[in-house]
Design an enzyme around this catalytic site. Sequence first.
Site, PDB file in Angstrom:
ATOM      1  N   CYS A 147      41.673  20.883  47.385  1.00 45.75           N
ATOM      2  CA  CYS A 147      42.274  19.645  47.866  1.00 45.75           C
ATOM      3  C   CYS A 147      43.343  19.178  46.876  1.00 45.75           C
ATOM      4  CB  CYS A 147      41.215  18.569  48.053  1.00 45.75           C
ATOM      5  SG  CYS A 147      41.858  16.999  48.680  1.00 45.75           S
TER       6      CYS A 147
ATOM      7  N   GLU B 201      31.924  24.735  66.405  1.00 43.52           N
ATOM      8  CA  GLU B 201      33.231  24.418  66.972  1.00 43.52           C
ATOM      9  C   GLU B 201      33.280  24.761  68.460  1.00 43.52           C
ATOM     10  OE1 GLU B 201      36.560  25.242  63.668  1.00 43.52           O
ATOM     11  OE2 GLU B 201      35.192  26.908  64.022  1.00 43.52           O
TER      12      GLU B 201
ATOM     13  N   ASP C 269      30.664  27.413  60.816  1.00 40.53           N
ATOM     14  CA  ASP C 269      32.060  27.795  61.028  1.00 40.53           C
ATOM     15  C   ASP C 269      32.129  29.301  61.213  1.00 40.53           C
ATOM     16  OD1 ASP C 269      35.067  27.200  60.837  1.00 40.53           O
ATOM     17  OD2 ASP C 269      34.797  28.744  59.303  1.00 40.53           O
TER      18      ASP C 269
ATOM     19  N   CYS D  55      42.129  15.134  45.826  1.00 39.70           N
ATOM     20  CA  CYS D  55      40.992  14.849  44.950  1.00 39.70           C
ATOM     21  C   CYS D  55      40.615  16.029  44.064  1.00 39.70           C
ATOM     22  CB  CYS D  55      39.788  14.406  45.769  1.00 39.70           C
ATOM     23  SG  CYS D  55      39.071  15.707  46.811  1.00 39.70           S
TER      24      CYS D  55
ATOM     25  N   ASP E 141      35.780  28.415  54.329  1.00 41.54           N
ATOM     26  CA  ASP E 141      34.918  28.367  55.506  1.00 41.54           C
ATOM     27  C   ASP E 141      33.759  27.402  55.316  1.00 41.54           C
ATOM     28  OD1 ASP E 141      36.553  30.195  56.718  1.00 41.54           O
ATOM     29  OD2 ASP E 141      35.332  31.939  56.176  1.00 41.54           O
TER      30      ASP E 141
ATOM     31  N   CYS F 117      39.846  18.023  53.756  1.00 40.20           N
ATOM     32  CA  CYS F 117      38.869  17.948  52.669  1.00 40.20           C
ATOM     33  C   CYS F 117      37.644  17.202  53.148  1.00 40.20           C
ATOM     34  CB  CYS F 117      39.488  17.249  51.460  1.00 40.20           C
ATOM     35  SG  CYS F 117      38.337  17.056  50.070  1.00 40.20           S
TER      36      CYS F 117
ATOM     37  N   CYS G 187      37.198  13.778  50.590  1.00 36.69           N
ATOM     38  CA  CYS G 187      38.064  12.594  50.685  1.00 36.69           C
ATOM     39  C   CYS G 187      38.744  12.470  52.030  1.00 36.69           C
ATOM     40  CB  CYS G 187      39.114  12.620  49.576  1.00 36.69           C
ATOM     41  SG  CYS G 187      40.317  13.981  49.731  1.00 36.69           S
TER      42      CYS G 187
END
Length: 428
Positions: free
Chosen positions: A365, A279, A187, A368, A375, A346, A349
């Site tokens: 999150c 990406e 990332d 969860c 990052d 997340c 989850c």
Amino acid sequence: MGTLLTGRRYRLAPTPEQAGALEQWAGACRSVWNTGLHQRREYRRRGAWISYVEQARQMADAKTEFPWLTEPPADVLQQTLMDLDRACRDRGTRAARWRGRSRWAPSMRMPQRGNSHLVERLGRKVGRVKLPKLGWVAFRWSRPPGGTVRSATVSYTAGQWWVSLLVEDGQTTPGKHDRPDTAVGVDRGVVVAVATSDGRLADRGFTTPGEQRRMLALQRRASRQERHRRAHAAKTSQRAKNTRAQLGRMWARIRDRRADFCHQLAHDLCADNALVGIEALRITNMTASAAGTIERPGRNVAQKSGLNRAILTKGWGQFELALRNQARRTGTTVLRVDPAYTSRTCNACGHNTPDNRESQAVFRCVACGLQAHADVNAACNILARALRATGRDGHSPPVNNGRISHQGPPFVPRQPPARAEGSAESPP
């Protein structure tokens, strides 16, 4: 699979006569580019198109009327027209830029011809290369070329001439990575340049505080000198030229540091991983100006300008290019995946909401309770999408929708060893 080509860059030490010839050649290349671009735009205005072949023929005829076109090697001017043709086809005739005297760094490509581009070592730190119409030109020997020279590109940057030799070193892209079962997600950010799915945060400052103060002072001085020149309709003074040269040398150091950071990090990632997920960012669109027009001015222009500067400073595009370059030598697959919602989803989850992102660096999150670096969490999501695209997560890969592309050999995961009958060990 053909052999790989690599670049070797050396600092030239031309004689005054050779430096003068290079300056004249650079002026001829700039004139040929601008004339060819103007001609292409006139053709497009009438709804027609002119090709490289026709422009090269007309340039050959123009040499009888303009003798200064015969001073540089014919290959140099032909390569300039080839670059113009490629720029117009890739970006469009209107998007191709003029080459001004003060804002274009001279660059001339010389293909290998006959016994040209011979390289000899004269001493511990001195070598020489044979260039067309220049003869032997000395350069600083920093490392051996390591192969057969196919072409040479002479450029002028920060008050110094350089030569880049395109070398065929005999290496080929491996059919399989040394560690075929490894993968990593990457990332890119503006606070931390690169974060990986295994928790690595890679960043580097390319200027010191003293250099930043010095650059700001030089930029202000250059602005004052330019305003004074325009107010008095005068030519550029020698002091203004010296200021530009000092700024150019500082920017050159920053570019070298950024390139060193990108290539070293790309080498480490490709050497350790057979699959690198990244990406699919459209950096050109992301760094477009938000100033707008006089009739429709933009909003948050200062904030957008700062974001654009941060993205360009981190070298997102240069890092991806370095990854692709290193992947050729290690057999790594560089996979571009859809970047949508990777920073707020997340990875444990799959819950997707903007509330997960507490700050630029903290991810928590709300479903969860997972807490991680923002990052790194995004890099884990990128890795999951890359594995899903290759089918390595146990599912069939999705249909390519134009946002996923492959670079390098196909990713072939290593098959787990078969268990002995009656063994109680769980499969790997």
